[in-house]
Design an enzyme around this catalytic site. Structure first.
Site, short mmCIF file in Angstrom:
data_model
loop_
_atom_site.label_atom_id
_atom_site.label_comp_id
_atom_site.label_asym_id
_atom_site.label_seq_id
_atom_site.Cartn_x
_atom_site.Cartn_y
_atom_site.Cartn_z
N VAL A 279 0.85 -1.19 0.00
CA VAL A 279 0.00 0.00 0.00
C VAL A 279 0.89 1.24 0.00
O VAL A 279 1.82 1.34 0.79
CB VAL A 279 -0.91 0.02 1.25
CG1 VAL A 279 -1.67 1.35 1.36
CG2 VAL A 279 -1.89 -1.15 1.22
N ALA B 27 4.29 4.08 3.12
CA ALA B 27 3.91 2.86 2.42
C ALA B 27 4.09 1.69 3.39
O ALA B 27 4.69 1.85 4.46
CB ALA B 27 4.78 2.65 1.18
N LYS B 28 3.57 0.56 3.04
CA LYS B 28 3.79 -0.65 3.84
C LYS B 28 3.43 -1.85 3.00
O LYS B 28 2.60 -1.75 2.08
CB LYS B 28 2.90 -0.63 5.09
CG LYS B 28 3.35 -1.56 6.18
CD LYS B 28 4.49 -0.92 6.96
CE LYS B 28 4.77 -1.61 8.26
NZ LYS B 28 5.51 -0.69 9.14
N GLY B 29 4.04 -2.99 3.33
CA GLY B 29 3.71 -4.22 2.61
C GLY B 29 3.65 -5.38 3.57
O GLY B 29 4.15 -5.30 4.70
#
Ligand code: GLU
Length: 449
Positions: free
Chosen positions: A66, A111-113
């Site tokens: 994201v 952001a992050k995943g």
């Protein structure tokens, strides 16, 4: 077991925190559209990752990346491997990355995943294949100036080396080191990155104690500390507090906790963790469960494990004088209110858990310039950055408290039916500061076209 009736969806929690900040993010004319724009995630990538595991069969994993907001720079944030990973969790974590980077004034967005998998049951080669499949599938949605991953729960420098290698295989002939941070030292990593989150938390804590913001604590020597989590952040936090003369009286990991009111022998605890994979049953300690560690009477409680650990179900049981968040999102907004009413200050994650991304930024700068900074240089810059952000939060809180009446009046004009604004906490002040900074950047750039 006590249960909580509040909404524990992490993205809803991020929203409730944001909503508490909005009335202070002036001017309020046209606030709805601007607020939605600042809160909404820009892009959500959801992938199915088919991977052959060691059993020889195909297993399908869900992967997410994201990008919350890139108004201040490329997306930045970790990748986590955990069975509970879902879209809203990753969206919330990406949102908090935006606020962390804005608060600490590093030129990144959020952001992050994550991949929904159980890293404890996976072999190294399986983790490598999952990582490679994930990074290959993300393709050019990652990039040194687009979106830059880093470690998070159950990923580490080895995982980041695979991220780098995968991206590099797909983009030969250029300097790809800045595409990912938290890499091994031999592969463009930065000194100090491994300990950065815990160290950054400690710099902030020490500063808030010495400047009298955490009034219930007088100094560091002899403080009693309980730490939930004994992964990278919790373990380093224990070492750093211990070295500063504090007494670590309780720690836990996913299997359970241990307690010794006289102070744990940290070397012994670390040995137990290394030899058995858990801190539990360290000789001479009293067993606790993973949640009970939060309720141990102590001066400082450091949640350094998962999100939503302190909720309405246990906030009344917290016996710490101060809570310093080293995990992302460990306290729900409703639990924040309970702790606030009980006079227990909370140092918020977007500040006290931001040391990791700050040193990630240093790593990125070093990679772009093909440089290696010294430990002293990294620590000096980390400390300066964390203290500047802490001061910004504290000054901002004082302003919000002083002008609460004005903010209330302006808010009532646009939202006549809204309940009275609550007393601004350190968390609200940190969010307001970060959101204002993003808003200014957005306004200065202008809304395209
Ligand atoms: N995963 C860490 C965090 O939650 C670090 C992110 C980064 O270094 O980009 O802040």
């Amino acid at each position: 077991m006590r249960t909580s009736t509040e909404d524990l969806d992490l993205f809803h929690i991020a929203r409730r925190q944001f909503d508490r900040a909005v009335p202070f993010v002036h001017p309020l004319e046209g606030w709805r559209g601007m607020a939605e724009m600042l809160f909404k995630t820009e892009r959500t990538i959801k992938l199915t990752l088919p991977v052959v595991l060691d059993d020889g069969f195909v297993h399908n994993f869900e992967g997410y990346r994201v990008l919350h907001n890139n108004v201040r720079g490329p997306g930045k944030g970790g990748i986590r491997f955990h069975p509970d990973v879902d879209e809203n969790e990753i969206k919330a974590l990406a949102t908090w990355m935006t606020w962390k980077c804005a608060l600490t004034d590093i030129p990144f967005g959020g952001a992050k995943g994550g991949v929904a998998c159980d890293p404890k049951t996976l072999s190294e080669p399986e983790k490598r294949r999952i990582t490679r499949r994930f990074i290959a599938a993300l393709g050019d949605d990652l990039g040194p100036h687009t979106d830059i991953p880093a470690p998070d729960l159950y990923t580490d420098s080895q995982t980041m080396a695979w991220v780098y290698d995968t991206y590099s295989m797909m983009h030969p002939g250029q300097n790809n080191l800045p595409v990912v941070t938290g890499k091994p030292l031999d592969l463009g990593g930065s000194v100090g990155r491994e300990t950065a989150t815990a160290q950054g938390m400690f710099y902030v804590f020490e500063h808030l104690v010495s400047t009298g913001v955490l009034q219930s604590l007088e100094g560091l020597a002899g403080l009693t500390v309980a730490i939930q989590g004994f992964g990278n952040v919790g373990r380093n936090a224990a070492r750093i507090f211990n070295k500063a003369g504090a007494r670590i009286i309780a720690v836990s990991d996913s299997q359970g906790g241990i307690h010794d009111p006289e102070g744990l022998d940290l070397a012994q605890v670390e040995l137990q963790k290394d030899e058995t994979g858990s801190v539990i049953e360290t000789p001479g300690t009293k067993p606790l469960d993973h949640r009970e560690v939060l309720e141990v009477p102590c001066d400082v409680l450091v949640p350094a494990a998962l999100q939503t650990q302190i909720t309405t179900a246990n906030a009344t049981q917290i016996e710490a004088k101060v809570v310093v968040e080293a995990a992302n999102g460990p306290i729900t907004p409703e639990a924040d209110d309970i702790l606030g009413d009980r006079g227990i200050p909370v140092v918020p994650d977007i500040l006290s858990a931001a040391g990791g991304v700050v040193v990630s930024y240093f790593e990125w700068v070093q990679n772009l310039a093909n440089e290696q900074w010294t430990e002293a240089e990294v620590q000096d810059r980390l400390r300066t950055t964390m203290l500047r952000a802490a001061d910004a939060m504290v000054t901002n809180r004082a302003e919000l408290v002083d002008r609460l009446g004005d903010y209330q009046e302006a808010w009532t004009k646009v939202q006549p039916d809204a309940p009275p604004l609550p007393h601004p906490t350190l968390r609200t002040a940190a969010h307001v500061f970060a959101v204002r900074r993003c808003r200014r950047a957005m306004e200065q750039r202008g809304i395209w076209p």
